[in-house]
Design a protein around this motif. Structure first.
Motif, short mmCIF file in Angstrom:
data_model
loop_
_atom_site.label_atom_id
_atom_site.label_comp_id
_atom_site.label_asym_id
_atom_site.label_seq_id
_atom_site.Cartn_x
_atom_site.Cartn_y
_atom_site.Cartn_z
N PHE A 12 0.82 -1.22 0.00
CA PHE A 12 0.00 0.00 0.00
C PHE A 12 0.85 1.26 0.00
O PHE A 12 0.88 2.00 -0.99
CB PHE A 12 -0.94 -0.01 1.21
CG PHE A 12 -1.85 1.18 1.28
CD1 PHE A 12 -2.83 1.37 0.31
CD2 PHE A 12 -1.75 2.10 2.31
CE1 PHE A 12 -3.67 2.49 0.36
CE2 PHE A 12 -2.59 3.20 2.37
CZ PHE A 12 -3.55 3.40 1.40
N ASP A 13 1.58 1.51 1.10
CA ASP A 13 2.32 2.76 1.25
C ASP A 13 3.50 2.84 0.28
O ASP A 13 4.35 1.95 0.23
CB ASP A 13 2.85 2.89 2.68
CG ASP A 13 1.72 3.08 3.68
OD1 ASP A 13 1.20 4.20 3.78
OD2 ASP A 13 1.36 2.08 4.34
N ASN A 14 3.50 3.92 -0.50
CA ASN A 14 4.59 4.25 -1.42
C ASN A 14 4.73 3.27 -2.58
O ASN A 14 5.75 3.26 -3.28
CB ASN A 14 5.91 4.39 -0.66
CG ASN A 14 5.81 5.43 0.43
OD1 ASN A 14 5.22 6.48 0.25
ND2 ASN A 14 6.36 5.11 1.60
N THR A 15 3.69 2.46 -2.79
CA THR A 15 3.60 1.62 -3.98
C THR A 15 2.28 1.90 -4.68
O THR A 15 2.25 2.44 -5.77
CB THR A 15 3.72 0.13 -3.62
OG1 THR A 15 4.98 -0.11 -2.97
CG2 THR A 15 3.65 -0.74 -4.88
N LEU A 16 1.18 1.53 -4.02
CA LEU A 16 -0.14 1.88 -4.57
C LEU A 16 -0.44 3.35 -4.35
O LEU A 16 -0.99 4.03 -5.23
CB LEU A 16 -1.21 1.02 -3.91
CG LEU A 16 -2.64 1.25 -4.39
CD1 LEU A 16 -2.80 0.89 -5.85
CD2 LEU A 16 -3.63 0.47 -3.52
N LEU A 17 -0.07 3.86 -3.18
CA LEU A 17 -0.33 5.26 -2.83
C LEU A 17 0.92 5.84 -2.18
O LEU A 17 1.48 5.23 -1.25
CB LEU A 17 -1.51 5.33 -1.85
CG LEU A 17 -1.90 6.72 -1.33
CD1 LEU A 17 -2.43 7.57 -2.47
CD2 LEU A 17 -2.93 6.60 -0.22
N TYR A 18 1.37 6.99 -2.63
CA TYR A 18 2.57 7.59 -2.09
C TYR A 18 2.21 8.39 -0.83
O TYR A 18 1.54 9.41 -0.90
CB TYR A 18 3.23 8.51 -3.11
CG TYR A 18 4.64 8.91 -2.72
CD1 TYR A 18 5.70 8.03 -2.90
CD2 TYR A 18 4.90 10.16 -2.17
CE1 TYR A 18 7.00 8.39 -2.54
CE2 TYR A 18 6.20 10.53 -1.80
CZ TYR A 18 7.23 9.63 -1.99
OH TYR A 18 8.51 9.97 -1.62
N THR A 19 2.66 7.89 0.32
CA THR A 19 2.32 8.52 1.60
C THR A 19 3.52 9.15 2.29
O THR A 19 3.36 9.74 3.37
CB THR A 19 1.69 7.48 2.55
OG1 THR A 19 2.61 6.40 2.74
CG2 THR A 19 0.38 6.94 1.99
N GLU A 20 4.70 9.05 1.72
CA GLU A 20 5.91 9.51 2.40
C GLU A 20 5.89 11.01 2.69
O GLU A 20 6.30 11.45 3.77
CB GLU A 20 7.14 9.17 1.55
CG GLU A 20 8.47 9.45 2.22
CD GLU A 20 8.73 8.57 3.44
OE1 GLU A 20 9.55 8.98 4.29
OE2 GLU A 20 8.12 7.49 3.54
N PRO A 55 -2.16 16.11 4.81
CA PRO A 55 -3.11 15.01 4.61
C PRO A 55 -2.59 13.99 3.61
O PRO A 55 -1.82 14.33 2.69
CB PRO A 55 -4.35 15.73 4.06
CG PRO A 55 -4.21 17.15 4.50
CD PRO A 55 -2.74 17.42 4.49
N VAL A 56 -3.01 12.74 3.77
CA VAL A 56 -2.65 11.69 2.82
C VAL A 56 -3.38 11.96 1.51
O VAL A 56 -4.57 12.26 1.51
CB VAL A 56 -3.03 10.31 3.37
CG1 VAL A 56 -2.81 9.22 2.33
CG2 VAL A 56 -2.23 10.02 4.64
N PRO A 57 -2.70 11.88 0.38
CA PRO A 57 -3.34 12.18 -0.90
C PRO A 57 -4.33 11.08 -1.30
O PRO A 57 -4.29 9.97 -0.76
CB PRO A 57 -2.17 12.23 -1.88
CG PRO A 57 -1.15 11.31 -1.27
CD PRO A 57 -1.28 11.50 0.22
N PRO A 58 -5.21 11.38 -2.24
CA PRO A 58 -6.13 10.34 -2.73
C PRO A 58 -5.40 9.33 -3.61
O PRO A 58 -4.28 9.58 -4.06
CB PRO A 58 -7.15 11.14 -3.55
CG PRO A 58 -6.39 12.35 -4.01
CD PRO A 58 -5.44 12.68 -2.89
N LEU A 59 -6.02 8.20 -3.82
CA LEU A 59 -5.47 7.20 -4.73
C LEU A 59 -5.36 7.80 -6.13
O LEU A 59 -6.32 8.40 -6.62
CB LEU A 59 -6.38 5.98 -4.77
CG LEU A 59 -5.91 4.80 -5.62
CD1 LEU A 59 -4.73 4.10 -4.96
CD2 LEU A 59 -7.06 3.81 -5.83
N PRO A 60 -4.19 7.66 -6.79
CA PRO A 60 -4.09 8.18 -8.16
C PRO A 60 -5.20 7.61 -9.05
O PRO A 60 -5.43 6.39 -9.05
CB PRO A 60 -2.70 7.70 -8.61
CG PRO A 60 -1.92 7.56 -7.34
CD PRO A 60 -2.92 7.07 -6.32
#
Length: 281
Positions: A13-21, A29-34
């Motif tokens: 999930f983190d930094n693969t499906l969604l970049y949360t770094e 805030p955490v961004p939305p799913l691309p």
């Protein structure tokens, strides 16, 4: 019949499906799913593919984001300590830490005063002993509240994972301590990022649980593909017919021979689906 029938794609999930770094470092805030990833996964699943999350997060730390992820298979959570069926709302398999884990973890805390540890209870409670700045950053990014405990032996069982939190140099000393005491062989001890050292029972890894998930779904490992960016993803990248990694991956993953795709911020999983789309034409 769809072109992806009998194909399983499992993604970190983190930094693969969604970049949360960036959210972790800045407190934003955490961004939305691309949207590119969303469209690609919907395309993949509509044609028979099964998509699963394989995350190091405890269940409550992922449930806050599960609604944004298109998926149609149970997921691997807690860094390989469990398989969870999101549709049924129940665990399908678990691999819990042994009874000695709390005492051994507390011995590490006593030896290294700057270290914090999160303890992941199977009943969806995340306990924390001696929280530090990293713990609070992690709490922000997961949106899962931490329940403070005075010591690890005070945390109730069963536990799926311990997560040690400190700077990398200190965590290397924690790892060396477990090795010197003869305990390391009983556990999977691996970095998910430089400041997080994950501890699960021996055999409880993303790779092992992805294999079990594929068996449950009746999918041959010849048609299992995995994507991840950090060292705790290596076991599933190696287990897969082909492992993929976003361009922002760690050096360990880059050196593993995984197929590199674009940066997670640019829709890495969409590019994986594009590759599979050509393969299963």
């Amino acid at each position: 019949m769809g072109k992806f029938d009998g194909v399983l794609l499992a993604s970190d999930f983190d930094n693969t499906l969604l970049y949360t770094e960036e959210a972790l470092r800045s407190g934003a805030p955490v961004p939305p799913l691309p949207e590119r990833n969303r469209e690609a996964l919907e395309y993949f699943m509509a044609r028979g593919g099964r998509f699963a999350i394989a995350t190091g997060r405890a269940l409550p730390a992922f449930l806050n984001y599960a609604g944004m992820v298109p998926m149609n298979a149970p997921g691997v959570v807690c860094n390989g300590a469990a398989i969870y069926d999101f549709e049924k709302g129940e665990y399908l398999e678990t691999a819990m830490l042994d009874a000695a884990a709390r005492e051994r973890g507390q011995a590490a805390l006593d030896r290294f005063p700057g270290v914090a540890v999160e303890a992941y209870h199977i009943e969806n409670v995340i306990h924390v002993v001696r929280p530090n700045e990293i713990s609070r950053q992690h709490e922000h990014i997961t949106k899962a509240a931490l329940t403070e405990a005075p010591s690890l032996p005070d945390v109730p069982l069963p536990l799926g994972k311990l997560l040690f939190e400190a700077d990398h140099e200190t965590l290397e000393k924690v790892l060396a301590f477990f090795t010197a005491e003869g305990w390391a062989e009983d556990y999977e001890l691996i970095f998910s990022v430089s400041h997080l050292l994950e501890m699960t029972i021996r055999g409880a890894s993303k790779g092992g649980m992805v294999r079990r998930l594929a068996g449950r779904l009746g999918v041959s490992m010849e048609h299992v593909y995995c994507a991840g960016d950090e060292a705790n993803d290596l076991s599933m990248l190696r287990a897969a017919a082909e492992g993929f990694a976003p361009a922002n991956c760690s050096d360990a993953v880059r050196a593993s021979g995984a197929t590199l795709v674009c940066d997670a911020r640019e829709g890495a999983i969409a590019q994986v689906v594009e590759i599979l789309d050509r393969r299963y034409a």
